[in-house]
Design a protein around this motif. Sequence first.
Motif, mmCIF file in Angstrom:
data_model
loop_
_atom_site.group_PDB
_atom_site.id
_atom_site.type_symbol
_atom_site.label_atom_id
_atom_site.label_comp_id
_atom_site.label_asym_id
_atom_site.label_seq_id
_atom_site.Cartn_x
_atom_site.Cartn_y
_atom_site.Cartn_z
ATOM 1 N N UNK A 1 0.595 -1.230 -0.116
ATOM 2 C CA UNK A 1 0.023 0.130 -0.095
ATOM 3 C C UNK A 1 0.820 1.235 -0.079
ATOM 4 N N UNK A 2 1.777 1.110 0.912
ATOM 5 C CA UNK A 2 2.774 2.340 0.733
ATOM 6 C C UNK A 2 3.566 2.768 -0.416
ATOM 7 N N UNK A 3 3.767 1.410 -1.148
ATOM 8 C CA UNK A 3 4.515 1.792 -2.710
ATOM 9 C C UNK A 3 3.560 2.424 -3.552
ATOM 10 N N UNK A 4 2.357 1.936 -3.587
ATOM 11 C CA UNK A 4 1.267 2.333 -4.437
ATOM 12 C C UNK A 4 0.887 3.732 -4.145
ATOM 13 N N UNK A 5 0.715 4.174 -2.820
ATOM 14 C CA UNK A 5 0.615 5.439 -2.521
ATOM 15 C C UNK A 5 1.571 6.430 -2.919
ATOM 16 N N UNK B 1 3.893 10.483 -9.365
ATOM 17 C CA UNK B 1 3.353 10.701 -10.772
ATOM 18 C C UNK B 1 2.494 11.954 -10.659
ATOM 19 N N UNK B 2 1.857 12.407 -9.745
ATOM 20 C CA UNK B 2 1.510 13.783 -9.398
ATOM 21 C C UNK B 2 2.493 14.829 -9.368
ATOM 22 N N UNK B 3 3.415 14.568 -8.794
ATOM 23 C CA UNK B 3 4.569 15.646 -8.683
ATOM 24 C C UNK B 3 5.282 15.784 -10.055
ATOM 25 N N UNK B 4 5.334 14.582 -10.800
ATOM 26 C CA UNK B 4 5.918 14.743 -12.093
ATOM 27 C C UNK B 4 5.141 15.831 -13.088
ATOM 28 N N UNK B 5 3.731 15.517 -13.010
ATOM 29 C CA UNK B 5 2.671 16.251 -13.711
ATOM 30 C C UNK B 5 2.811 17.773 -13.593
#
Length: 79
Positions: A10-14, A20-24
């Motif tokens: 769960x930690x790795x998915x979060x 990904x949000x930060x890359x955007x």
Amino acid sequence: MKLIDTLLLSLSVALLIIGIYEVFLGRFAENYWVFMLMLASFFGYAYRRRQHANDTTAAHQAPPPSKDKVNKRRQKRRR
């Protein structure tokens, strides 16, 4: 699956979603550590899963035959 395995996955998915949000937003260099934590937690999960699989296969393997059984088989073959 144990609680620690569930938490690591769960930690790795979060962390992947946060990364990904930060890359955007265009801030990859500032948040590189997020991806490293994600990889570390995923590798920890994969390692624990592999260890658990090795433990269960070792437990299910039959023990080697005793010397008495081997000797009896050899005697039967000679007859």
